[in-house]
Design an enzyme around this catalytic site. Structure first.
Site, PDB file in Angstrom:
ATOM      1  N   LYS A 164       0.833  -1.194   0.000  1.00 42.51           N
ATOM      2  CA  LYS A 164       0.000   0.000   0.000  1.00 42.51           C
ATOM      3  C   LYS A 164       0.874   1.253   0.000  1.00 42.51           C
ATOM      4  CE  LYS A 164      -3.745  -2.326   0.004  1.00 42.51           C
ATOM      5  NZ  LYS A 164      -4.594  -2.312  -1.204  1.00 42.51           N
ATOM      6  N   HIS A 214      -9.103  -8.139  -9.026  1.00 40.68           N
ATOM      7  CA  HIS A 214      -8.944  -7.871  -7.598  1.00 40.68           C
ATOM      8  C   HIS A 214      -9.509  -9.051  -6.799  1.00 40.68           C
ATOM      9  CE1 HIS A 214     -11.205  -6.592  -3.942  1.00 40.68           C
ATOM     10  NE2 HIS A 214     -10.088  -5.947  -3.656  1.00 40.68           N
TER      11      HIS A 214
HETATM   12 MG    MG Z   1      -6.478  -2.263  -4.887  1.00 42.83          MG
END
Ligand code: MG
Length: 388
Positions: A183, A321
């Site tokens: 992230k 995803h």
């Molecule tokens: Mg993502």
């Protein structure tokens, strides 16, 4: 053959982790069961699936709108022409009665979970893994044995510094993963650059490290990140800005030579069409990440892939995803690029049953009928509870 009962069980996600915007400790997932009057080995044949990871359970929408409509539908209107199973397209059409076009949101995830359970059911009725069943329905045979997989992690966590990030990625390497996603956007650009460099040092190259901003940045911040990240030649930069701000996506692409990935928050064909029309996505380079569990299921995803191909994009640009067993079968069955995995997080749904990883950065489906969710012990406990 008919559906005798529809069930939903709201399952909490395990894990106190966060991306740049969302803490997942309060997230839930809908486990959906479709129970038929077909009995084998003394038990009804049942389809089971869930509405992916990273949003919320949809008990209300399922119980109040979609289950009642499916129960009320004439059984003949739901079956394949040869009567061998339930046509997912007809099931979706029946549960979407009286719904207006547009405004997809949570509705797309509720229907997605239900539609996926129909695929699991059909594959079980046919006594074969869902990937084989899906491939046959979409004329995509033969399928590959394995597809590439990357470990998605690198979340922000209180008290987790660069050493903690490095340890996490090394653990993924020990499991057999070679590529990672971490992230960004939950710290300063300077801090995120240190995290990215730490990840590259472990992976071996920027091409093995993707970064995900989860749609957090405004145009100016996205530009700053794109300017700094270009030099690392990353696997991809994911969702730099709001997923429906296609002009922002195009602007970033115009100033970024690396790969952009987006699409997990596009829930319909119309959304994908607009990304293609206005988002600047480059054929042969950028990555599409639509997730059937969030977007009405496999039937809609297959239509999205058709739209991509009609506009010059390859299905090998699609990397859905949601790192779990269902999307592994979808990737194999539709011949898409590869899979995400959430090893150790988002349990009981994230990651794969033992034996799926080949130790060299690829993943395979097992021989169990359907999506094989029952072969993942922590998930089987919930499935047993759902079907009890
Ligand atoms: Mg993502």
């Amino acid at each position: 053959m008919k559906i005798v009962e529809l069930r939903e069980c709201t399952v909490p996600l395990q894990g106190d982790i966060a991306n740049s915007l969302v803490n997942f400790s309060a997230h839930t997932v809908s486990l959906v069961g479709v129970i038929t009057d077909v009995v084998r080995n003394g038990r009804p044949v049942s389809g089971v699936a869930f509405n992916s990871i990273g949003r919320f359970a949809q008990a209300g929408l399922l119980q109040e709108r979609f289950f009642p409509r499916l129960k009320a539908a004439a059984v003949d209107s739901l079956l394949y022409r040869d009567g061998s199973g339930f046509d997912p397209d007809k099931v979706v059409a029946s549960v979407m009665a009286n719904e207006k076009p547009g405004g997809h949101g949570d509705r797309a995830a509720a229907v997605g979970g239900l539609e996926l359970a129909i695929w699991d059911l059909n594959a079980k009725l046919a006594r074969e893994p869902a990937c084989q069943f899906i491939a046959r329905q979409f004329n995509n045979q033969p399928i590959q044995d394995t597809v590439p997989v990357y470990a998605a992690g690198g979340y922000y966590h209180p008290d987790k510094g660069l050493g903690g990030l490095a340890n996490e990625l090394r653990q993924y390497q020990d499991l057999g993963y070679q590529d990672f996603k971490i992230k960004i956007g939950g710290a300063s650009l300077t801090e995120d650059i240190k995290r990215i460099e730490a990840a590259i040092a472990i992976a071996g190259s920027g091409a093995q490290v993707a970064v995900d901003a989860n749609g957090r940045f405004d145009l100016e911040t996205a530009r700053s990140y794109a300017r700094e990240l270009g030099q690392y030649e990353l696997k991809w930069l994911e969702e730099p800005g709001d997923p429906l701000d296609f002009a922002l996506n195009r602007e970033i692409i115009e100033h970024y030579s690396g790969v952009i990935a987006t699409g997990e928050n596009l829930f319909s064909c119309a959304d994908v069409h607009n990304l293609i029309r206005y988002g600047g996505m480059r054929a042969g380079l950028d990555i599409f990440q639509m997730d059937p569990g969030l977007s009405y299921g496999i039937t809609e995803l297959a239509r999205m892939i058709k739209i991509m191909e009609a506009n010059g994009y390859s299905r090998k640009s699609a990397y859905p995803h949601g790192g779990h067993m269902i999307n592994l079968h979808v990737v194999l069955g539709l011949g898409l690029a590869g899979c995400e995995a959430y090893p150790g997080v988002f349990q009981p749904f994230g990651g794969y049953a033992s034996g799926c990883l080949d130790g060299q950065g690829r993943v395979r489906a097992g021989d169990a009928p359907g999506f094989g969710l029952e072969t993942k012990p922590e998930l089987k406990t919930w499935i047993d509870r759902l079907l009890a």
